[in-house]
Design an enzyme around this catalytic site. Structure first.
Site, PDB file in Angstrom:
ATOM      1  N   ASP A  67      33.931  34.621  14.748  1.00  0.00           N
ATOM      2  CA  ASP A  67      35.125  34.538  13.893  1.00  0.00           C
ATOM      3  C   ASP A  67      35.675  33.116  13.870  1.00  0.00           C
ATOM      4  O   ASP A  67      35.217  32.253  14.625  1.00  0.00           O
ATOM      5  CB  ASP A  67      36.213  35.547  14.338  1.00  0.00           C
ATOM      6  CG  ASP A  67      36.537  35.475  15.831  1.00  0.00           C
ATOM      7  OD1 ASP A  67      36.064  34.535  16.507  1.00  0.00           O
ATOM      8  OD2 ASP A  67      37.265  36.352  16.313  1.00  0.00           O
ATOM      9  N   HIS A 138      40.859  45.187  19.334  1.00  0.00           N
ATOM     10  CA  HIS A 138      40.080  44.449  18.337  1.00  0.00           C
ATOM     11  C   HIS A 138      38.818  43.844  18.961  1.00  0.00           C
ATOM     12  O   HIS A 138      38.772  43.549  20.152  1.00  0.00           O
ATOM     13  CB  HIS A 138      40.929  43.405  17.584  1.00  0.00           C
ATOM     14  CG  HIS A 138      41.190  42.133  18.320  1.00  0.00           C
ATOM     15  ND1 HIS A 138      42.197  41.268  17.953  1.00  0.00           N
ATOM     16  CD2 HIS A 138      40.606  41.545  19.395  1.00  0.00           C
ATOM     17  CE1 HIS A 138      42.195  40.226  18.765  1.00  0.00           C
ATOM     18  NE2 HIS A 138      41.237  40.371  19.652  1.00  0.00           N
TER      19      HIS A 138
HETATM   20  P1  PGA Z   1      40.835  37.023  25.427  1.00  0.00           P
HETATM   21  O1  PGA Z   1      40.703  37.594  23.964  1.00  0.00           O
HETATM   22  O2  PGA Z   1      39.454  36.871  25.922  1.00  0.00           O
HETATM   23  O3  PGA Z   1      41.541  35.710  25.274  1.00  0.00           O
HETATM   24  O4  PGA Z   1      41.618  38.031  26.210  1.00  0.00           O
HETATM   25  C1  PGA Z   1      39.824  38.636  23.744  1.00  0.00           C
HETATM   26  C2  PGA Z   1      39.767  38.925  22.280  1.00  0.00           C
HETATM   27  O5  PGA Z   1      40.774  38.742  21.594  1.00  0.00           O
HETATM   28  O6  PGA Z   1      38.716  39.370  21.811  1.00  0.00           O
END
Ligand code: PGA
Length: 261
Positions: A67, A138
């Site tokens: 993304d 998500h």
């Molecule tokens: P993080 O984010 O690894 O910073 O907790 C995970 C994500 O949003 O997929």
């Protein structure tokens, strides 16, 4: 699904790094789907260390990032392109032409997303897709309500994601509201999926993804539809799982079970 519960974050990252290294040893080339955020940082450190020790070579590894924020140039310190370069690519011998990013400033969003999917297909598909999980379930920026058949596309960030990512920016107001993300349907075509999670704020989405219904309200639950999905989680992220003992037993006896098959 394989559910692997490790004592802590370091062990989660180590397990994922070893899986990637073994897959590379088997094939000598590999196509990876890669995330950003806090979770994969330890994995990237381990991959860099394998490279520095001469135990891994990235010259035949291809990557697709999952993304990107819309509106940020590649050179913006909070863009995911910048993050990947800073935390992984500049430290290993990956070839520039083998690195694929979604652009934060595409001329034509639809065409750009279509071409990204075509590139993945043309190169033979993603061998190992690495994912984190958001506090709202998500995966990449497939926020709750994302179709489980979705493809690479424009998306809006959910409020929880804006909040969770605000610490990377000077203030919450600076977090972009929109992004491009590979879709859940795109993910499900990967040969293997590794979802990494660490910390107690991931316990609820992890439990929902593994033991709840398959639902667009928790996009990570779509991994239940994939025949080779692995959740690698630490004790805190596993703390709300009801069938932890069974998952542990299966993992500890995986070699014996494999012999029986
Ligand atoms: P993080 O984010 O690894 O910073 O907790 C995970 C994500 O949003 O997929």
């Amino acid at each position: 699904m394989e559910i692997i519960i490790k004592p802590d974050y370091d062990a989660v990252c180590n397990e994922a790094a070893v899986m990637i290294q073994r897959a590379w040893q088997r094939k000598n080339s590999l196509i990876l789907g890669l995330p950003t955020g806090r979770t994969p940082l330890g994995l990237y450190r381990k991959l860099i260390s394998l490279y520095k020790k001469g135990e891994m070579d990235f010259s035949r590894i291809t990557t697709f990032n999952i993304d990107e924020y819309l509106g940020l140039e590649e050179t913006h310190p909070q863009s995911f392109a910048f993050y990947m370069d800073h935390h992984l690519f500049q430290h290993i011998n990956i070839k520039k032409e083998n690195i694929h990013h979604l652009s934060g400033r595409p001329d034509d969003i639809e065409e750009h997303c279509r071409a990204y999917e075509m590139d993945i297909r043309r190169l033979g598909g993603i061998d190992i897709l690495v994912l984190g999980i958001g506090v709202n379930g998500h995966v990449a920026f497939n926020e709750p309500s994302s179709s489980l058949a979705s493809r690479t596309r424009f998306e809006a960030l959910a409020q929880e994601s804006i909040k969770a990512n605000a610490h990377f920016f000077k203030s919450e107001k600076e977090v972009p509201r929109f992004c491009l993300t590979m879709g859940v349907g795109t993910f499900l075509e990967s040969k293997t999926i590794l979802l990494l999670a660490s910390g107690k704020d991931k316990a609820t989405p992890v439990a929902g993804a593994i033991e709840g219904p398959v639902t667009a309200s928790n996009p990570a639950s779509a991994l239940q539809l994939h025949p080779r999905s692995k959740f690698i989680v630490d004790e805190e992220a596993a703390s709300k799982l009801l069938r932890k003992d069974f998952y542990r037993w299966k993992y500890e006896n995986r070699d014996k079970i494999a012999d029986l098959m």
